[in-house]
Design a protein around this motif. Structure first.
Motif, mmCIF file in Angstrom:
data_model
loop_
_atom_site.group_PDB
_atom_site.id
_atom_site.type_symbol
_atom_site.label_atom_id
_atom_site.label_comp_id
_atom_site.label_asym_id
_atom_site.label_seq_id
_atom_site.Cartn_x
_atom_site.Cartn_y
_atom_site.Cartn_z
ATOM 1 N N SER A 258 0.813 -1.221 0.000
ATOM 2 C CA SER A 258 0.000 0.000 0.000
ATOM 3 C C SER A 258 0.843 1.266 0.000
ATOM 4 C CB SER A 258 -0.912 0.022 1.238
ATOM 5 O OG SER A 258 -1.771 -1.088 1.248
ATOM 6 N N ASN A 259 1.895 1.269 0.808
ATOM 7 C CA ASN A 259 2.658 2.495 0.998
ATOM 8 C C ASN A 259 3.984 2.540 0.255
ATOM 9 O OD1 ASN A 259 0.640 3.284 2.838
ATOM 10 N ND2 ASN A 259 1.693 2.214 4.512
ATOM 11 N N GLY A 260 4.446 1.399 -0.257
ATOM 12 C CA GLY A 260 5.738 1.377 -0.931
ATOM 13 C C GLY A 260 6.844 1.649 0.073
ATOM 14 N N GLY A 261 7.757 2.517 -0.276
ATOM 15 C CA GLY A 261 8.841 2.875 0.627
ATOM 16 C C GLY A 261 9.992 1.898 0.555
ATOM 17 N N ASP A 262 10.896 2.019 1.522
ATOM 18 C CA ASP A 262 12.088 1.183 1.545
ATOM 19 C C ASP A 262 11.742 -0.274 1.819
ATOM 20 O OD1 ASP A 262 13.630 3.431 1.119
ATOM 21 O OD2 ASP A 262 13.978 3.773 3.263
ATOM 22 N N GLY A 263 12.595 -1.152 1.321
ATOM 23 C CA GLY A 263 12.404 -2.568 1.576
ATOM 24 C C GLY A 263 12.803 -2.945 2.990
ATOM 25 N N PHE A 264 12.308 -4.058 3.458
ATOM 26 C CA PHE A 264 12.638 -4.563 4.785
ATOM 27 C C PHE A 264 12.751 -6.077 4.711
ATOM 28 C CE2 PHE A 264 8.122 -3.474 4.368
ATOM 29 C CZ PHE A 264 7.521 -4.727 4.464
ATOM 30 N N SER A 265 13.431 -6.659 5.689
ATOM 31 C CA SER A 265 13.662 -8.101 5.669
ATOM 32 C C SER A 265 12.434 -8.859 6.168
ATOM 33 C CB SER A 265 14.880 -8.463 6.520
ATOM 34 O OG SER A 265 14.738 -8.004 7.841
ATOM 35 N N VAL A 266 12.199 -10.008 5.561
ATOM 36 C CA VAL A 266 11.089 -10.883 5.929
ATOM 37 C C VAL A 266 11.559 -12.331 5.876
ATOM 38 C CG1 VAL A 266 9.254 -9.335 5.116
ATOM 39 C CG2 VAL A 266 10.272 -10.991 3.533
ATOM 40 N N TYR A 267 10.782 -13.225 6.485
ATOM 41 C CA TYR A 267 11.031 -14.650 6.334
ATOM 42 C C TYR A 267 9.689 -15.368 6.260
ATOM 43 C CZ TYR A 267 9.926 -15.389 11.315
ATOM 44 O OH TYR A 267 9.296 -15.451 12.531
ATOM 45 N N GLY A 268 9.714 -16.623 5.838
ATOM 46 C CA GLY A 268 8.473 -17.376 5.742
ATOM 47 C C GLY A 268 8.693 -18.718 5.078
ATOM 48 N N THR A 269 7.595 -19.351 4.701
ATOM 49 C CA THR A 269 7.635 -20.662 4.051
ATOM 50 C C THR A 269 6.963 -20.603 2.691
ATOM 51 O OG1 THR A 269 5.552 -21.356 5.108
ATOM 52 C CG2 THR A 269 7.617 -21.861 6.263
ATOM 53 N N VAL A 270 7.383 -21.508 1.817
ATOM 54 C CA VAL A 270 6.772 -21.667 0.497
ATOM 55 C C VAL A 270 6.629 -23.154 0.221
ATOM 56 C CG1 VAL A 270 6.957 -21.231 -1.980
ATOM 57 C CG2 VAL A 270 7.847 -19.556 -0.364
#
Length: 419
Positions: A258-270
């Motif tokens: 929604s807001n865009g902006g700088d990227g940030f780190s994430v983790y998860g499963t696929v």
């Protein structure tokens, strides 16, 4: 090379230093007050500076406080006579084995103290993973390196090799030729399944799966179409690991849809079957996605250098639960964080002008269990972050210095600790 009588001199030097260092921290974790200045000697010329491929021994100072007097011990390095060419890295290979990268790859048994196999593969930066049937090696191709049949198809291409337990190459993968409309930028974003039959890799646009039997590639998910959840959109998957033959855990970068902006780190499963994805954002913690390490079921996710505050986020990939370890000081972690092969321990490095202090932590309790200082009079060895391997079963720590510095030989030293 030190002579045998140096041990007596070192013990005397230690006694003098202990009497003069009454302000040393009791737990021995202070690199400022715990360092002991000892000049290494060489039998040949009295100097510790090494070039070419000559072996060297370094000072290893044990500062572990076990209720008795602190001890100093001199530990020999792994003799590089077992390898040809400058050692560019050492990698965990299961149990007491490590893989040493030099003019080619060597499978080295620490227990036996000998090379047991080699593969004619030569690359630049590389990652090594173990699976049930052998080893997976992936890295940047290096022009002129290795046997022609194994050499990179392009000098700057990313290549992978699947080797069996006997260290014989079973499959060669040129990742630069697998995709016609996407690019792979990080070797950390490539992972082999536990049975060795599949290789997952992330590109700039999506996540892909290579079948080692059919030699075919299929798209698991397109970031723009499928890589979204909780108003967060995946930008890249920079680190991948299989938790089962059909499930991947990733660490990457994302943005707010929604807001865009700088990227940030994430983790998860696929899921490699259905492309179902989970995305978790860790508030106030920015992961250095190029420095993630796996040990057993644990992922160690060091913070970005400019965000470091002396804490380490770890993820149990079996339960997908977080654990936070707090180091002894807020500055710890910026000079390297290292996870053991089975995930029982993590280590930090603290660089000084002529030494590196290594603190080992138990991941279950989060407590510091051992501190060691490695010294050499040649300060060039401490101008770059070292490489550290921890072998869980034997309680052995391997410290590699100078591997990325052409002007000096690589020094490898080991010490033991009690978990």
């Amino acid at each position: 090379m030190k002579t045998k009588w140096m041990c007596m001199i070192l013990m005397f030097a230690l006694a003098l230093n202990l009497s003069a260092c009454g302000n040393r921290q009791e737990n021995g974790n202070s690199s400022e007050n715990g360092a002991i200045n000892i000049e290494p000697q060489s039998v040949e010329d009295g100097s510790s500076e090494n070039t070419g491929n000559e072996s060297s021994e370094m000072n290893v100072i044990d500062l572990q406080d076990n209720g008795t007097d602190k001890n100093i011990m001199v530990v020999s390095t792994v003799k590089d006579s077992a390898f040809s060419g400058k050692v560019s890295g050492c990698y965990y290979a299961g149990g007491s084995r490590i893989i040493v990268a030099a003019d080619k790859l060597y499978l080295y048994d620490m227990g036996k103290g000998e090379t047991i196999a080699s593969a004619d593969i030569s690359m630049g930066d590389l990652c090594i993973q173990t699976f049930t049937g052998g080893y997976f090696v992936v890295g940047q191709g290096k022009a002129g390196g290795g046997n022609a049949s194994f050499a990179a198809s392009e000098s700057d291409g990313i290549n992978g090799y699947i080797l069996n337990k006997d260290f014989a190459v079973q499959d060669t993968i040129s990742f630069s030729g697998l995709l016609s409309d996407d690019f792979i930028v990080q070797i950390t974003g490539i992972a082999v399944s536990q049975d060795g039959k599949q290789v997952a890799f992330g590109g700039l646009q999506g996540l892909y799966l290579y079948d080692t039997s059919s030699k075919k590639v299929r798209t698991i998910l397109d970031y723009d179409e499928d890589g979204r959840a909780n108003n967060i959109g995946i930008v890249s998957m920079d680190s991948l690991t299989f938790t089962g033959n059909n499930t991947l855990v990733y660490v990457g970068t994302a943005t707010d849809i929604s807001n865009g902006g700088d990227g940030f780190s994430v983790y998860g499963t696929v899921s490699t079957d259905s492309a179902n994805i989970t995305i978790t954002k860790k508030a106030d913690y920015q992961v250095d996605t190029e420095e993630i390490q796996k040990g057993g079921n644990l992922l160690a996710m060091p913070q970005s250098f400019n965000k470091n505050n002396g804490t380490l986020l770890m993820l149990d990939t079996a339960s997908m639960t977080e654990k936070m370890i707090t180091f002894s000081s807020r500055s710890e972690g910026k000079d390297g964080v290292y996870c053991s092969g089975q995930g029982k321990y993590v280590a930090t490095a603290i660089l000084e002008e002529s030494s590196v202090t290594i603190n080992i932590y138990d991941t279950a309790s989060g407590k510091s269990i051992h501190t060691e200082i490695v010294q050499d009079s040649n300060s060039a060895y401490f101008m770059r972050v070292p490489q550290i391997l921890i072998l869980d079963e034997s309680g052995t720590c391997i410290v590699v210095l100078g591997r990325g510095i052409d002007e000096v030989s690589t020094l490898i030293t080991t010490f033991g600790f009690v978990g």
